[in-house]
Enzyme design. Structure first.
Site, mmCIF file in Angstrom:
data_model
loop_
_atom_site.group_PDB
_atom_site.id
_atom_site.type_symbol
_atom_site.label_atom_id
_atom_site.label_comp_id
_atom_site.label_asym_id
_atom_site.label_seq_id
_atom_site.Cartn_x
_atom_site.Cartn_y
_atom_site.Cartn_z
ATOM 1 N N SER A 230 -15.314 80.233 1.969
ATOM 2 C CA SER A 230 -14.409 79.166 1.561
ATOM 3 C C SER A 230 -14.089 78.275 2.740
ATOM 4 O O SER A 230 -14.209 78.675 3.901
ATOM 5 C CB SER A 230 -13.101 79.751 1.019
ATOM 6 N N ASP A 231 -13.684 77.043 2.444
ATOM 7 C CA ASP A 231 -13.053 76.240 3.476
ATOM 8 C C ASP A 231 -11.730 76.918 3.835
ATOM 9 O O ASP A 231 -11.237 77.776 3.100
ATOM 10 C CB ASP A 231 -12.815 74.812 2.969
ATOM 11 N N TRP A 232 -11.168 76.535 4.955
ATOM 12 C CA TRP A 232 -9.975 77.224 5.447
ATOM 13 C C TRP A 232 -8.813 77.073 4.461
ATOM 14 O O TRP A 232 -8.389 75.977 4.137
ATOM 15 C CB TRP A 232 -9.614 76.673 6.819
#
Length: 837
Positions: A230-232
């Site tokens: 995932s993105d942060w």
């Protein structure tokens, strides 16, 4: 078996899985910190670091990190049109990553330049998916051949920053397939990235981190076997994201996995086989990057060969947009007097803002490089012209003095119920920040506030501006007198701290005397979020300062300098405050003070060269006809100053070609009426891709007339094309050959661009589409035959989303092939359909 030991990847994964407890398995599925995955020390499996970015590997600290080699921004890479050069850059990035103990580079960004207001466009290659995909693949291959993983992002539909964590993308399936998914599809044809990052946004109403598109398209259709992360803070769920195929939740500690997932497995709510499948992907990433697992001290190594590579990338990406009467290249003979105008000449913007912004090893100022190139530097003059700041700049260290008489600030930390600080420190900076951690002995439960103090000595008298950028409510004192306070409500977000300093800034005008010391003290309360989201807390404060000045005076000084010179070179454009992750632009014009400076200086000059910085197209309407030459440099990295001067003086023949169309004005772009996201009546944020396939140059079929077309760029030499031939091989590959001759006086490179159009189609198609390209170097008078091969799937097909099953389809008929001014016809005798990569 240790990942750095002998044995292949599969045996390592199988052996390791058999040794892991369920708790250890689950721990692999989320990060252990802001930059690190999770390891198992008892099995000698390291917690690998995942860091930003392809424009420079910044290391494990987002604040005051170790300097690194800063390459040009990705738009500049796109404008090189040179995959082999970009692969060389990837090779060097792997070396830089190892200096920073990094095993995964978070990039490249392969989203599309859908609208010229996209705040993060400077991190992306192009408006065209083929150019994007091929260059991204080259970069990935270079990085991974060095034993470091690349992680292309953001899959998929992240073409805007406004409400990027929440908006849903509304787009036709054909649009998604032929433009936005196509960029990823092209890169997967030519590279095998070891990781891939999902986007924050929703597609078809489902967040990308839990969207079936991971499994259905990325895994099953395209065969991607790498680790999907995932993105942060972009993971939105536990079980749904795991079932969709999200392997790694970043960063750590976990919000949706951890012990709650362990309990779900034990209770039978989640099958352990799915956990094992996700762990296998993470272990595969760890094994593949075993060559980068050293954990020494982060370091910055200045390597001249690497610096020259960064300069070459910058120079090949620079685009010459105008060169009336061949005013360029500059000839400094004959006693040429040169006026250099603009803050960017001495303080150049080398990169955009946000996670891609890196601390450079050094910065080359164009004025210094011009001075070195001119045989008589006494004939050079300089004027600032105007200020280019959106926020009040941080206080320069040379103006500060802490209690120990060193340049910096004193910080004292307090806890509830105690009048005395529990920690005191000196920082050689104007800023203090704690992101995701607290310095011992502070804890989130006890930490109450901190104070920041220093002495500032202005260099001039006037009504100067003092500012504080704070994450919590604060009071600012000057010589123990309260002059500014703010409750900071609603509290700024972590993204505001990282990317939007305007959201934190509060300022006040203070009369000050020259060379007189003033004691500054800020009392800042601990940050309290509006609601708990799982994001790290940030506690920060920064002192900012601007001495009083007059814009008209600065401008008149520049006009006076320009009027006495033979030629004026104006450095203008955008910087990291104007183009950044976290927000979108609202205009494509330059700030009004810069526009007025360019106009006034150009009117006063005998000849004018305009050097522009930025990641997005710029509306040059106000001054295009007043200047003699325009050079677009993008954000050119730490070697940009010398690269620019090499092009200005003819040491380098410009060969950059635009990777994105430049519109006449913002209202002309096909996306103008539906960008950025809007809040709909159901409360959801939505961004509609109503223009469909009409992105950038593809809209020209409907009358879009850009100022500078996709693929445009001038040169100091001339190229002539002849003898275009078109044939097919036995296996259906389209074979194109064209002769290219350099008929000019100097050596240089040209980009052979192949466009294909269908004469009569059963569905709407763009007038033409880029289907192949090749960059070629030619000496003056030299001729080369350029051969380009294009698979028939890529050359002719479109995504058929009509009833009866979705697939790629090509109908029999006549197609036109265009290279430069030459064109040829090709008959596709039989139609076909296909599905897959």
């Amino acid at each position: 078996m240790s990942p750095s030991g002998k044995g292949n990847e599969e045996s390592f994964i199988t052996t390791t899985l058999s040794q892991l407890t369920i708790e250890e398995k689950v721990s692999f599925l989320s990060g252990s910190s802001f930059v690190a995955a999770t390891g198992v020390p008892r099995l000698d499996i390291p917690a690998i670091n995942l860091v930003d970015s392809v424009n420079g590997v910044k290391g494990t600290s987002h604040i005051n990190g170790t300097p690194t080699l800063c390459f040009p921004s990705t738009t500049c890479l796109g404008s090189t049109w040179n995959p082999s050069l970009i692969k060389e850059m990837g090779t060097e990035l792997a070396i830089q990553a190892k200096y920073k103990n990094a095993s995964v580079i978070l990039g490249p960004t392969v989203n599309i330049h859908r609208d010229p207001r996209g705040g993060r466009n400077f991190e992306c290659f192009s408006e065209d998916p083929l150019l994007t995909g091929r260059l991204a693949a080259a970069l990935i291959n270079g990085i991974q051949e060095g034993g470091v993983a690349a992680c292309p992002k953001h899959f998929v539909g992240n073409e805007s920053e406004t409400k990027r964590r929440f908006y849903r993308v509304e787009a036709e399936k054909r649009t998604m397939r032929e433009i936005y998914l196509a960029a990823f599809q092209h890169l997967l044809r030519e590279s095998t990235p070891w990781a891939l990052m999902t986007a924050y946004n929703k597609v078809e109403g489902v967040y990308c981190s839990e969207n079936p598109i991971i499994r259905n398209v990325l895994r099953d259709e395209w065969g991607f076997e790498g680790c999907v992360m995932s993105d942060w803070f972009g993971t939105r769920s536990g079980v749904p994201a795991l079932n969709a195929g999200l392997d790694l939740e970043m960063p750590g500690p976990s919000v949706f996995r951890g012990m709650q997932l362990v309990e779900e497995v034990k209770q039978g709510k989640m099958r352990e086989e799915i956990i094992d499948e996700r762990v296998r992907r993470v272990l595969g990433l760890i094994h593949k990057t075993s060559a980068s697992h050293s954990k020494g001290e982060e370091r910055s190594v200045v390597d001249e060969k690497a610096n020259l590579l960064a300069r070459r990338v910058a120079s090949e990406g620079i685009v010459l947009l105008k060169n009336e009467d061949s005013v360029l290249p500059l000839k400094f003979d004959g006693g040429m007097k040169v006026a250099v105008i603009g803050s960017a000449a001495t303080d150049p913007p080398i990169g955009g803002g946000g996670s891609a912004k890196v601390p450079p090893q050094y910065v080359q100022a164009p004025f210094d490089c011009i001075t070195s190139a001119h045989p008589d530097p006494s004939l050079l003059s300089y004027s600032l012209g105007c200020k280019a700041h959106c926020t009040v700049p941080g206080i320069p260290l040379e103006l500060l003095s802490a209690r120990n008489d060193q340049r910096g600030i004193d910080v004292r930390y307090f806890v509830n119920g105690k009048d005395d600080p529990v920690l005191e420190e000196f920082l050689p900076s104007a800023q203090v920040a704690m992101l995701g951690f607290l310095k011992p002995p502070l804890t989130q439960e006890t930490f109450s506030h901190f104070t920041v103090s220093t002495t500032i000595t202005p260099t001039s008298a006037g009504n100067h501006t003092l500012a504080v950028q704070a994450t919590g409510s604060f009071q600012l004192f000057v010589n123990d007198k309260l002059i500014l306070r703010d409750d900071m409500q609603p509290p700024p977000s972590v993204e505001d701290f990282l990317f939007v300093p305007e959201a934190l800034e509060r300022k006040v005008s203070v009369p000050m005397e020259a060379h007189k010391p003033y004691l500054l003290k800020a009392v800042v309360q601990a940050y309290v979020p509006l609601e708990e989201t799982g994001e790290p807390r940030v506690h920060a404060a920064k002192f900012c300062f601007q001495e009083e000045y007059s814009e008209p005076v600065l401008r008149s000084e520049a006009v006076e300098v320009a009027s006495s010179a033979d030629i004026s070179v104006i450095f203008a454009g955008r910087n990291a405050e104007m183009e950044s992750e976290g927000f979108d632009l609202t205009s494509i014009k330059l700030p009004s003070n810069q526009e007025q400076l360019i106009v006034d200086v150009a009117k006063a000059s005998k000849k004018t060269v305009l050097v522009l910085y930025g990641g997005n197209p710029i509306d040059v309407s106000a001054y295009k006809d007043l200047v003699d030459a325009i050079l677009f440099t993008h954000f050119p990295g730490q070697e940009g100053g010398q690269a620019i001067v090499d092009v200005l003086t003819g040491k380098i023949c410009p060969s950059g070609r635009l990777a994105t169309s430049w519109p006449m004005k913002l209202e002309d772009v096909p996306t103008f009426g539906h960008f950025p996201a809007e809040r709909k009546c159901d409360g959801e944020w939505e961004i509609g891709y109503a223009e469909g396939l009409r992105v950038g140059y593809r809209a020209e079929a409907d009358g879009y007339a850009p100022r500078y077309r996709f693929g445009f760029g001038l040169s100091y030499t001339r190229f002539q094309y002849s003898s275009l031939t078109c044939a097919t091989s036995a296996d259906g590959v389209l074979l194109l050959e064209v002769r290219v001759e350099n008929v000019g006086a100097v050596a240089g490179s040209d980009v052979v661009q192949v466009y294909i159009s269908e004469v009569k189609s059963v569905v709407w198609r763009p007038r033409e589409e880029l289907k192949g390209f090749e960059k070629v170097w030619l000496e003056s008078g030299e001729t080369k035959t350029v051969r380009i091969e294009i698979g028939k799937r890529l050359a002719f097909s479109w995504w058929d989303d009509r009833q009866g099953g979705e697939c790629w389809r090509a109908e029999p008929g006549e197609f036109k092939v265009r290279i430069g001014e030459l064109s040829a016809s090709f008959m596709l005798e039989e139609g076909f359909s296909w599905w897959g990569l």
